[in-house]
Design a protein around this motif. Sequence first.
Motif, PDB file in Angstrom:
ATOM      1  N   LEU A 117      19.600   0.503  28.254  1.00  0.00           N
ATOM      2  CA  LEU A 117      20.969   0.049  28.021  1.00  0.00           C
ATOM      3  C   LEU A 117      21.504   0.669  26.735  1.00  0.00           C
ATOM      4  CD1 LEU A 117      23.281  -1.949  28.735  1.00  0.00           C
ATOM      5  CD2 LEU A 117      22.179  -3.560  27.206  1.00  0.00           C
TER       6      LEU A 117
ATOM      7  N   CYS B  77      31.508  -7.585  36.061  1.00  0.00           N
ATOM      8  CA  CYS B  77      31.837  -6.588  35.047  1.00  0.00           C
ATOM      9  C   CYS B  77      32.918  -5.649  35.550  1.00  0.00           C
ATOM     10  CB  CYS B  77      30.600  -5.776  34.696  1.00  0.00           C
ATOM     11  SG  CYS B  77      29.226  -6.776  34.161  1.00  0.00           S
TER      12      CYS B  77
ATOM     13  N   CYS C 217      29.257  -3.506  26.710  1.00  0.00           N
ATOM     14  CA  CYS C 217      28.795  -4.315  27.836  1.00  0.00           C
ATOM     15  C   CYS C 217      29.676  -5.543  28.006  1.00  0.00           C
ATOM     16  CB  CYS C 217      27.360  -4.758  27.571  1.00  0.00           C
ATOM     17  SG  CYS C 217      26.785  -5.944  28.785  1.00  0.00           S
ATOM     18  N   LEU C 218      30.039  -5.811  29.254  1.00  0.00           N
ATOM     19  CA  LEU C 218      30.937  -6.922  29.549  1.00  0.00           C
ATOM     20  C   LEU C 218      30.166  -8.205  29.834  1.00  0.00           C
ATOM     21  CD1 LEU C 218      33.242  -4.771  31.742  1.00  0.00           C
ATOM     22  CD2 LEU C 218      33.811  -5.703  29.512  1.00  0.00           C
ATOM     23  N   GLY C 219      28.906  -8.061  30.105  1.00  0.00           N
ATOM     24  CA  GLY C 219      28.040  -9.230  30.130  1.00  0.00           C
ATOM     25  C   GLY C 219      28.075 -10.074  31.387  1.00  0.00           C
ATOM     26  N   TYR C 220      28.696  -9.571  32.481  1.00  0.00           N
ATOM     27  CA  TYR C 220      28.670 -10.381  33.699  1.00  0.00           C
ATOM     28  C   TYR C 220      27.503  -9.998  34.620  1.00  0.00           C
ATOM     29  CZ  TYR C 220      33.116 -12.406  32.465  1.00  0.00           C
ATOM     30  OH  TYR C 220      34.108 -13.086  31.826  1.00  0.00           O
ATOM     31  N   GLY C 221      26.739  -9.018  34.195  1.00  0.00           N
ATOM     32  CA  GLY C 221      25.488  -8.769  34.893  1.00  0.00           C
ATOM     33  C   GLY C 221      25.597  -8.124  36.263  1.00  0.00           C
ATOM     34  N   ASP C 222      26.567  -7.247  36.468  1.00  0.00           N
ATOM     35  CA  ASP C 222      26.592  -6.501  37.731  1.00  0.00           C
ATOM     36  C   ASP C 222      25.284  -5.739  37.917  1.00  0.00           C
ATOM     37  OD1 ASP C 222      29.117  -7.386  37.796  1.00  0.00           O
ATOM     38  OD2 ASP C 222      30.078  -5.441  38.106  1.00  0.00           O
ATOM     39  N   CYS C 223      24.761  -5.251  36.800  1.00  0.00           N
ATOM     40  CA  CYS C 223      23.523  -4.474  36.853  1.00  0.00           C
ATOM     41  C   CYS C 223      22.366  -5.365  37.307  1.00  0.00           C
ATOM     42  CB  CYS C 223      23.232  -3.889  35.480  1.00  0.00           C
ATOM     43  SG  CYS C 223      23.451  -5.079  34.148  1.00  0.00           S
TER      44      CYS C 223
ATOM     45  N   MET D 118      19.490 -11.331  32.262  1.00  0.00           N
ATOM     46  CA  MET D 118      20.529 -11.476  31.255  1.00  0.00           C
ATOM     47  C   MET D 118      19.968 -12.290  30.104  1.00  0.00           C
ATOM     48  SD  MET D 118      23.283 -10.015  31.884  1.00  0.00           S
ATOM     49  CE  MET D 118      24.621  -9.651  30.804  1.00  0.00           C
TER      50      MET D 118
ATOM     51  N   PRO E 168      22.083  -7.425  29.168  1.00  0.00           N
ATOM     52  CA  PRO E 168      20.968  -7.313  30.106  1.00  0.00           C
ATOM     53  C   PRO E 168      19.746  -6.691  29.421  1.00  0.00           C
ATOM     54  CG  PRO E 168      22.575  -5.603  30.546  1.00  0.00           C
ATOM     55  CD  PRO E 168      23.148  -6.448  29.445  1.00  0.00           C
TER      56      PRO E 168
ATOM     57  N   CYS F 129      26.998  -0.141  36.687  1.00  0.00           N
ATOM     58  CA  CYS F 129      27.700  -0.506  35.463  1.00  0.00           C
ATOM     59  C   CYS F 129      29.028   0.237  35.382  1.00  0.00           C
ATOM     60  CB  CYS F 129      26.865  -0.175  34.228  1.00  0.00           C
ATOM     61  SG  CYS F 129      27.769  -0.590  32.730  1.00  0.00           S
TER      62      CYS F 129
ATOM     63  N   PHE G 290      24.086   2.252  31.394  1.00  0.00           N
ATOM     64  CA  PHE G 290      22.676   2.500  31.678  1.00  0.00           C
ATOM     65  C   PHE G 290      22.435   3.972  31.904  1.00  0.00           C
ATOM     66  CE2 PHE G 290      22.131  -2.031  32.596  1.00  0.00           C
ATOM     67  CZ  PHE G 290      20.905  -2.226  31.993  1.00  0.00           C
TER      68      PHE G 290
END
Lengths: 201, 325, 443, 191, 202, 272
Positions: F103, F124, F140-146, F157, F163, F180, F185
């Motif tokens: 990341l 994200c 990073c937007l932090g909604y965890g699409d990854c 997360m 992440p 992402c 990443f």
Amino acid sequence: MSLSSRMILVLTTVGLISGGFLAGVAKLTKERIALNIQAEIEEAIKIVVDDAEVSTVLYEEEDLVIYREMEDDGQLAGYAIQATGVGFQDKITLMFGLDETLTKITGLTIIDQKETPGLGAKITEWVAFLQFWEDRDATGLLTLRKPPVRTPPELLATEINSITAATISSRKVLKIVNLSLEKVRGLIAEGKITSEEHDDH
Amino acid sequence: MPDSEYMIRSSPHFKDKDSVPKIMYTVIIALLPAVFASVYYFRLKAVVLYFACLVACLVTEAIFLWIRKKPFQSLWDGSAAITALLLAMTLPPDLSLDLAVIGSVVAIAIGKQVFGGLGYNIFNPALVGRAFLQTAFPVAMTTWIPPVTLHVDTATFATPLGNLKFQDTVVHGTLAPLKDLFLGNTGGCLGETSAVALVIGALILLTKKTIDWRIPFGIILALSAFTGVFWVVNPDKFAPPSFHILAGGLLIGAFFMATDMVTSPITPRGTWIYALGIGLMVGLIRLFGGFPEGVMYSILFMNTIVPLLNRSSRPRILGERRRPQ
Amino acid sequence: MRRKTFPHGIHPPEYKSLTEAKALEAMPPPEKVSIPLLQHFGSPAKPLVKKGEEVSLGQKIGESTALFSASVHASVSGKVLSVDGVHHPLGKPIPAVTIANDGEDRPAPEIQGSADPLSLDPETICQIVKEAGIVGLGGAAFPTAVKLSPPKDKPIDTVIINGCECEPVLTADYRVMLEYTEDILRGAELVRKAAGAERTIIGIEDNKKDAMRAFLEVMDNGSAEIVLLKTKYPQGAEKNLINAILGREVPRGGLPFDVGVVVQNVGTAKAIWDAVRFGKPLYERALTAAGEGVREPKNLMVRIGTSFQDVLDFCGGIEDNTNVLIMGGPMMGLSQWSPDVPVIKGTSGILAWTAPAPPMELSCIRCSRCVDHCPMRLVPTQLMKYVKYEFLSDAENWGILDCVECGSCQYICPAAIPLVHWIRLGKNQVMGLKRKKSANNAG
Amino acid sequence: MELVAIFISAVLVQNFVLYYFLGICPFLGVSKKIDSALSMGLAVTFVMSITAVVSWLINNLILIPYDLGYLQIVSFILVIASLVQLVEMFIRKISPPLYQALGIYLPLITTNCAIMGLALIAALNGYSFVETVIFGFGSGIGFTLAIVLMAGIREQLDLSDVPEPLKGAGIALIVAGIMALAFNGFIGMLT
Amino acid sequence: MTTKTIRAEYLKGLWDENPVLRQLLGLCPTLAVTGTVITGLAMGLATTFVLILSSLVVSSIKKLIPAQVRIATYIVVIASFVTIADQFLKAFFYPISEALGPYVPLIVVNCIILGRQEAFSSRNSIGRSLIDALGMSTGFLLALLVLSSIREILGAGTFLGYQVMGPWFKPWIIMILPAGAFITLGILLGIALKIESKTKRS
Amino acid sequence: MTELLVPILTMTALGFLFSTGLVLAYNKLKVEEDPKIEKISEILPQANCGACGYSGCRAFAEAVVKGKVPVTGCPVGGEETAALVAETLGVDAGEMIKMVARLHCRGTIEAAKSRGCYSGIPTCYASHLIGGNKQCSYGCLGYGDCVKVCQFDALYMDESGLPVVREDKCTACGKCVDACPRNLFELHPLVQEVLVFCRSEDRGPMARKVCKAACITCGICARACPDAIVMENNLAVIADFKKIDPDRIPDIEKCPTDAIGRIHKDEDIDEG
Ligand SMILES: Cc1cc2nc3c(=O)[nH]c(=O)nc-3n(C[C@H](O)[C@H](O)[C@H](O)COP(=O)(O)O)c2cc1C
Ligand SMILES: Cc1cc2nc3c(=O)[nH]c(=O)nc-3n(C[C@H](O)[C@H](O)[C@H](O)COP(=O)(O)O)c2cc1C
Ligand SMILES: Cc1cc2nc3c(=O)[nH]c(=O)nc-3n(C[C@H](O)[C@H](O)[C@H](O)COP(=O)(O)O)c2cc1C
Ligand SMILES: Cc1cc2nc3c(=O)[nH]c(=O)nc-3n(C[C@H](O)[C@H](O)[C@H](O)CO)c2cc1C
Ligand code: SF4
Ligand code: SF4
Ligand code: SF4
Ligand code: SF4
Ligand code: FES
């Protein structure tokens, strides 16, 4: 040996073995199965014609078989009629008895049906339906009594009882009987069967 | 630069005031005339049935919301209450309460929640509940009592449609009078008998544009056309379309059940096919089928086709060529 | 006059009464402007000035390099403070030229008008329009010069001047129509000439009958027709406008010129006239500052690059509890997280208000209201589900790329589903896949 | 009229899936997408029609005359198995995409009770040759109808919030149950 | 391939690889004959008979069969045993055989049987195949028993024909009809998956 | 006797007829397929994740057999699989470098300021579409699409809002790289210790204003290791990690914002 011939050989052999094997098994069970089927019909006849012991096929066509029944002393016991027709879902095969004069129904039983379990299938067991078939007038058109009654005397001689929630199936049974009765009457008129005793052979 | 408190979101920033609960409560209000009518005709029996269905539906809904960890507010969005009301309205007035409860539980659990809850079900939940009861307890579900206003004293009683099918009322000239059908002075399910009360509710829904007018219109059109042809050809054997429209569950089905948005098509073309299909099938069943009444089966059957209709009837996009290729 | 319209669409409350009586007011140029080198989409213009340099009003400070970008011009005279990234209303920092206003509005020497614009040939008009950095002022900010020179195999027969201003709250276009009626007509004539069209139609919604009367008053016979349209959103969306006025349908994925039409906003028409007649590049525009969060709502003539904060301050500041700040109209506008962004060429309004907590999102009940109101006749609920559950090829087949993001569906949805957001997400993903595919095919 | 009744009954009333419970495996397995469900349905219809013909011939020309009723099972299944393999090879040859779409389910047709059930039920009902053919074809169409409707529903359920444990076969069976209820409306329509 | 203990080989059929609840095999007979417990049991036993004997035969002749006619051969073998079972029932349990209708012959196409031959017997020793067949049939039998018990008790108020519900109980006829069969099995599958995911997690 | 003979003959004839039919058809209609495809298919991990660039494991097997991709093409299977595949095909597997997803952002909830209150679809990508919920436009937007796309449970997360990669589980399938929306990443060799943890192209002052962990283009790292690290678009970039002199790592780690440095500082080697 090439693959092809091996394939043919294996399958042919397997066919051969299984054919032989099955033939053997069939030989062992055949008689019993035939007996079972025979027994089913005989039992049905016994239910609808009192004292029937010896039956002979009087007439046979698709969906209609007429038996003549003798007591063991050779006296005419009555006639049994096996008929098939459509029910609510699928075919219904039934057997009903006629007295010696071919004018009265002596009883009815269902041999085979595929009506809805719990609903139409009640025609096989509903006492107030089956037993109320005794002594119905077989000379004219029978009608259905709806709503059903509790005791036979409440019915007219030309009426049969219905089953709640299986009205349609009851009606179909009635229709099969009515149709076969008509045919029987036709056959009598044509002289193909008679109510008097015949001297067969 | 301080963290700002402005809202970041996608356009549009305006929102119409109508909401799902509002729609649902409109339908409930529209149902009230028919509810009152049924209470008038069947008295306490009606009240008790409504109550049993409401409680059973709401409790079942609540249990599922709890199991699935969904927000509890949605219990009050009105959809479960509609299901309860409509289920009760399609039950025979004399039905015992335990069966009503079973029907309600099935309606919400099997009819709605197993699909994911509001908005996802394929089949009309109230009708799933009713179809279940009909098949599980056919005797109880076809035992009718006369409305108290009729002052007849028979243990068993038949619906106008039942009489049509099994007693050949057209031939005997004993077809139920349209006036009774219109007012609801006949036997039948709780909520279906009074045409006038249902029409009042329907007018509310139509003027508020809560329901798609195409559905009731299409159903009635197809049924009238179908039964009309037979009637014109042989009025001594077949009942007139007006009878078929007013008798049985047609009106409640056409205005309140077939119009359930969740289980009806989303495209205009699909909606027409759906509506005409229901009308036609009702006619087929009533005239030639094994049952006196076919509204429930027709709606459920067309429900199964709805996904296909939706898929195959995508509207023509603005600028799309009329005939592809 | 019979009002024309298109099928579907919505009618949200208009809220226009607050500002529609307010004449356009020229907002004094602020102390400092930041003019982004990228106004809307495409690639940024190449900066022509450096830090510390003196620039004059209307001087070209960014040169367009690609087809779909436009040059930018200084909107004040003064000294360049920096050429650097600033926050942009579109979300991402974008290089911008920040100029300290010297208050003199010294016009650039190269600014020269043409005394008889109507005698110019189409190419010259296009050239001037391109030089002046004119983009569509109706919102999409599409470079106007590109629109005026359609491909040769697509002859243009009609020019439509878009005076609908169908967005609620906004009234700037309306004021422009009232106050610059003749300029618009003349600009429209230039557009017609440039595009080689036969007729000009001005489409106006029937809630702006005054504007229609104004046009009728000054119009010399037959230079343009006026069509009154039903007040309905999105009457001004060009595909629907063309459909309403001419009954033609712009093919899917196509542009108005595919059906022989050019659509221009009224403000754009005026800007074209200004550019050709007076040589004035596009460095200011009309906008509406309104919403209940704005203390003194106004219609303003604002220099490009003025920060939202300055505009709002000029309007008496904003209420303390304001929590929504929008660039554009309430239906299609972009929400802003900070008033520290500059007015750009596409800024048709600055709105501020307090929004109640958003209603709880419920699951779609398939009520088909979105279907019944989508002006593009799409099936928004299905598109939303396809995106949500990742069936992107289905989404594409169901026309997700045809969505104009008008927001009608989301406005009307009783379940409060963010349909447009889902659709935008899906459009991006579909486009991403397409790009990947073509890259794969190429490689 | 009789033939029409047999056909309609096979399609709507005594539907192979919803009434006889035959062919449930492909009904659940290949009903995820409408397109493949349709192909599967047509493949089954095709095989059913041929099976009806061939099994009638075997039954009426060999088994009944020589009183070999007990060889019904073996001979029918042999016929069906070989037929399906032929069809499989054929499809694989002429249309690889179709073969891909049907994937492992083509061999499954072999062991699909719907086909075998067809041969047995036709023999049981004692249909004439023409009736058997109509019955076979109608049953295939009935299967196709059921599986395509199911696929439509499942495509819609893909876009739904079905509880995790019920996803897939669970919900499909429940849907089949409700479909069986809905199809009840047709019973009695022909008799 | 790790070789399992005999016990594990047997037990896997009961739950982990239960043919009905986990592998979704043989659903047709499962649905069709579970209207009453007795038919369900008869079906289960007949299937067991066929499964065990054909596993034995197949695993002993596996080497002789060319791959191309593998299935055809298996089918003939299976069909022969099914015929025997069918004849036997017809001869000695005529009423049950009538009630089961065409579903006894249909054992021949029961996916479980062919599936096991394909997946197991054709690759394993005779003994192992036998254990596997036993496990699978027990699993099948169990599933049939559960389903038929639910259906008979709710649908008729009886178990093996004996009244088990009080007179207050109104039988749910739907349970012995197709609709009830589908819905009950659907719910059972859901419950099985839920249990599975619970035990997996812990 | 006929009682036995007829069935035997019938069955034999049937068996013969159909096997012959099958054989004929088999020979006529046979579709040739390389048996290796089946074999390799069986070797592959059957994750059907598409990381190899094909639609599934079988498609990859076909491609390998046709020589379209190297035997090491399946990142999920790793070296073991590659070796087996190579063996089946009779070629040399070559060396495989274990890669892992990293990341490039350290903008935790605490470090990076939020931008207004985001109210929209909580992913994200959706957030990124309308500018994102962080003031930094790169972070990073932090909604965890990854996290959602990782099939191998290699991402989770953290409470800090970022992440975290579980190195042991990551198969370098690259799903997270694609998922992402901010391209945070990237796959790097496992052995690469030093990384840049920022993607912000903002100039120093702006970057610093929006995130405490941003690269502010001060150039300390580039000066420490000019061969390996360069400044590009206001951002430190490791041009060639092999050229990083291990001795200079402490100097690199003088980065005032921690935007560059070793991934595992000596103290925090807890994982999984
Ligand atoms: C699924 C289902 C199956 C039915 N099957 C039969 C049946 O086989 N025979 C029958 O007479 N009625 C059957 N019925 C009930 C009839 O349709 C009809 O309601 C009943 O015969 C009317 O009888 P009643 O007037 O005595 O209530 C069935 C109903 C349902 C819902
Ligand atoms: C939903 C929607 C609504 C629109 N409303 C207007 C409007 O009210 N007025 C307007 O001038 N342009 C509007 N537009 C932009 C027009 O479609 C078109 O781009 C514009 O009129 C072209 O003129 P321009 O290039 O001069 O801006 C709208 C676009 C969309 C997608
Ligand atoms: C998103 C939104 C934007 C609004 N913008 C304005 C506006 O610009 N001007 C105005 O006068 N009212 C505007 N309103 C209306 C008022 O905020 C609000 O509706 C009014 O206080 C009455 O409350 P009501 O929503 O219960 O009708 C807006 C409302 C909403 C929901
Ligand atoms: C116009 C309208 C009609 C409805 N009809 C029904 C109905 O017939 N049966 C029912 O269970 N719910 C009905 N509902 C309620 C709701 O849509 C239903 O519970 C959903 O199907 C559950 O997802 C109706 C709602 C509306 C708005
Ligand atoms: S789908 Fe697009 S075009 Fe249609 S209403 Fe919604 S936003 Fe407008
Ligand atoms: S308007 Fe909303 S609830 Fe209605 S169908 Fe569209 S998305 Fe669903
Ligand atoms: S790394 Fe990218 S995908 Fe993952 S949480 Fe951050 S922004 Fe989202
Ligand atoms: S998604 Fe990313 S973290 Fe997960 S295995 Fe693939 S590369 Fe590694
Ligand atoms: S058991 Fe019937 S198809 Fe599998």
